[in-house]
Design a protein around this motif. Structure first.
Motif, short mmCIF file in Angstrom:
data_model
loop_
_atom_site.label_atom_id
_atom_site.label_comp_id
_atom_site.label_asym_id
_atom_site.label_seq_id
_atom_site.Cartn_x
_atom_site.Cartn_y
_atom_site.Cartn_z
N THR A 67 0.92 -1.03 -0.01
CA THR A 67 0.00 -0.05 -0.15
C THR A 67 0.91 1.31 -0.05
N VAL A 93 -2.13 -1.44 -3.83
CA VAL A 93 -3.36 -0.46 -3.71
C VAL A 93 -2.90 0.88 -3.29
N ALA A 95 -3.44 3.37 -0.67
CA ALA A 95 -4.42 3.28 0.48
C ALA A 95 -3.40 3.97 1.61
N ILE A 100 -6.41 0.41 6.26
CA ILE A 100 -5.86 -0.75 5.32
C ILE A 100 -7.23 -1.50 4.70
#
Length: 227
Positions: A67, A93, A95, A100
């Motif tokens: 992330t 991702v 994020a 999360i």
């Protein structure tokens, strides 16, 4: 949306530098040991950047979720993922560390490498730790690489009302904890120090030497979530 658009973390030069960076050798060795110990292999790399650690861990056999808040960093990591043909082992991702996108008790290993120190308040820092505890399995390992309070002289004051947030390093609020604070904060969410990576402190000036103020002092350590 890239919440870091226009920041140093999304600048082309910064992204290119991170894309060329090698992995943390201590982390890679620890991850190899964890892979042999646990028999399962799902890892979360918080603030994965351009994949300096996520890509090598995927090569080792880990199934990695990386992330980051910088879209250019995610794109650079995705490019490395494609080049190494790791699409089935590394999922990226966009994020934040305090939210999360993963199920409870999902990961056997969490990497917080140069990410928690970017929290702008103790509240954000603690929310990030809460999220890490939520997604970590019982017995999961945690690798931490974060700023030390010893970056500053003892008389340096934190931001008013904040226990470990300072602006003196780069003008922006960042977290610099003592070892005792780090252990206590992680203990609050169920993590205890793990001897697999003993506490180390990098860049700390020798006694009597003056700090240059050009680089932070950094802790490196491993923790284990109570099983």
């Amino acid at each position: 949306m890239d919440r870091l658009a226009g920041s140093q973390w999304s600048a082309a030069g910064t992204v290119a530098g991170f894309a060329k960076s090698g992995p943390n050798a201590v982390l890679v060795k620890f991850a190899e040991q964890e892979l042999q110990r646990s028999g399962t292999a799902r890892a979360l790399d918080l603030g994965c950047g351009a994949g300096r650690n996520a890509v090598p861990l995927a090569r080792l056999g880990w199934k990695v979720v990386g992330t980051d808040l910088s879209w250019p960093m995610i794109c650079a990591a995705a490019k490395r993922t494609r080049e190494d043909r790791l699409d089935d082992r590394l999922h990226l991702v966009l994020a934040p560390m305090e939210s999360i996108p993963a199920k409870h008790r999902m990961f056997d290993l969490v990497i917080a490498h140069g990410i928690w120190n970017l929290a702008r308040s103790a509240a954000q820092f603690r929310q990030a730790l809460d999220e890490t505890a939520r997604v970590a399995k019982q017995g999961a390992a945690l690798f931490v690489f974060t700023f030390s309070r010893n970056t500053f002289p003892a008389e340096t004051e934190p931001v008013a009302g904040e226990p470990f947030v300072f602006t003196q390093f780069c003008g922006e609020p960042q977290c610099f904890l003592t070892e005792a604070q780090l252990v206590a904060e992680l203990g609050r969410v169920g993590f205890a120090p793990d001897p697999g990576v003993p506490f180390r402190e990098y860049n700390r000036p020798q006694p009597g030497a003056l700090s240059t103020g050009t680089m932070p002092v950094i802790y490196e350590a491993a923790f284990r979530r109570a099983g």
